[in-house]
Every structure is written in C-alpha cells, then in structure tokens.
Design a protein around this motif. Sequence first.
Motif, short mmCIF file in Angstrom:
data_model
loop_
_atom_site.label_atom_id
_atom_site.label_comp_id
_atom_site.label_asym_id
_atom_site.label_seq_id
_atom_site.Cartn_x
_atom_site.Cartn_y
_atom_site.Cartn_z
N PRO A 36 0.82 -1.22 0.00
CA PRO A 36 0.00 0.00 0.00
C PRO A 36 0.85 1.27 0.00
O PRO A 36 1.88 1.34 0.66
CB PRO A 36 -0.83 -0.11 1.28
N THR A 37 0.39 2.25 -0.77
CA THR A 37 1.08 3.54 -0.84
C THR A 37 0.46 4.55 0.11
O THR A 37 1.04 5.59 0.37
CB THR A 37 1.03 4.10 -2.27
N LYS A 38 -0.72 4.22 0.63
CA LYS A 38 -1.42 5.13 1.54
C LYS A 38 -2.23 4.31 2.53
O LYS A 38 -2.90 3.35 2.15
CB LYS A 38 -2.36 6.04 0.73
N VAL A 57 -4.60 2.31 -0.14
CA VAL A 57 -4.51 2.36 -1.59
C VAL A 57 -3.36 1.46 -2.02
O VAL A 57 -2.22 1.66 -1.60
CB VAL A 57 -4.31 3.80 -2.11
N PRO A 59 -1.19 -0.23 -5.24
CA PRO A 59 -0.92 -0.22 -6.68
C PRO A 59 -1.02 -1.64 -7.22
O PRO A 59 -0.57 -2.59 -6.58
CB PRO A 59 0.51 0.30 -6.77
N TRP A 61 -0.18 -3.51 -10.83
CA TRP A 61 0.35 -3.41 -12.19
C TRP A 61 -0.15 -4.60 -12.98
O TRP A 61 -0.01 -5.75 -12.55
CB TRP A 61 1.87 -3.42 -12.20
N VAL A 103 -11.39 0.82 -7.92
CA VAL A 103 -10.25 1.28 -8.71
C VAL A 103 -10.44 2.78 -8.91
O VAL A 103 -11.44 3.22 -9.47
CB VAL A 103 -10.17 0.56 -10.07
N ASP A 105 -7.81 5.01 -10.08
CA ASP A 105 -6.96 5.64 -11.08
C ASP A 105 -6.29 4.57 -11.93
O ASP A 105 -6.12 3.43 -11.48
CB ASP A 105 -5.87 6.50 -10.40
N CYS A 106 -5.93 4.94 -13.14
CA CYS A 106 -5.21 4.05 -14.04
C CYS A 106 -4.21 4.88 -14.85
O CYS A 106 -4.57 5.93 -15.37
CB CYS A 106 -6.17 3.33 -14.97
N ARG A 122 -0.93 0.69 -14.53
CA ARG A 122 -0.91 0.73 -13.07
C ARG A 122 -2.28 1.22 -12.60
O ARG A 122 -2.71 2.30 -12.95
CB ARG A 122 0.16 1.67 -12.55
N ASP A 124 -4.61 2.13 -9.28
CA ASP A 124 -4.62 2.42 -7.85
C ASP A 124 -5.95 1.92 -7.31
O ASP A 124 -7.02 2.35 -7.75
CB ASP A 124 -4.46 3.92 -7.58
N GLN A 126 -8.37 1.42 -4.15
CA GLN A 126 -8.70 1.89 -2.80
C GLN A 126 -9.55 0.84 -2.11
O GLN A 126 -10.55 0.37 -2.65
CB GLN A 126 -9.46 3.21 -2.89
#
Length: 129
Positions: A36-38, A57, A59, A61, A103, A105-106, A122, A124, A126
């Motif tokens: 997770p990035t967040k 969140v 990522p 890929w 989802v 973002d892409c 990629r 993102d 949530q």
Amino acid sequence: MDAIAAEMVTDMVAGTRTYGYPVPDPVPPCAIVGYPTKLDYDYTFHANATTGTVEAVFPVWFVVARVLDKGARDALSAVITGAPGVKESLDGNLAGAVQICTVVDCQVEPITISDVEYLAARFDVQVVA
C-alpha cells in the motif's frame, strides 16, 4: 493483497498469472499487487483494542507484454476496457473480504523487469476494511 489477487484470478482471462505481492521474475501477462502507498486509520468509532476502519490504496500493475511486441497495445486495451477489465473485476467487496474496493486511477506506464521493458497499466485500488 491476497484478496485482490484472488479476485483477479476468478475474473481475468485464463492463463493470466496473479501475484499478491511484488516478485522478482514475474511472467507476463500478469497482475502484480504492490504494497500500500497510503494508509488512513479512522479512530472515530471503534471498539476497545481495535484500530477502527482502515482505508488503503494499493498499486496493481497489469503487465501485458514487452513494449516492442506488436500485440502489447491491443492486450493493454483489453485490460483497461475489456470485459472483464481490471476495474470491472475489482470494484465491489473482494468476495466479502473488505467493505469497499474501488479502482480510483489508471496510468499506462512501462515497467522494467530483469532489464526488459514491458508495457503495463498501473491501477490504484482503494480498499476500506
């Protein structure tokens, strides 16, 4: 991370590999769930000795093929907009593992694996649990 990978296994095209964590030598076409990035914790309403609701969140890929392969663009289009695409596959509750999965973002980006450049999207993702 495992729930995201498991949901993709059930929905994606046969032969698509999924990895619930970063791996050193994945074999495309594949989906790789990153760390997770967040992370946001909601301490407003929760029972004693618990953390309450967590929003994370991740990522993800989706690696389709080498950048120079002729079919890479078409394969990427299917992942982004196809049936089932990644968004269609992951939006929901991951078979009850979380409250909400969306989802958000892409981005299309190349990814380098073992000195080879691959075309990837990629996403993102949530998650609220």
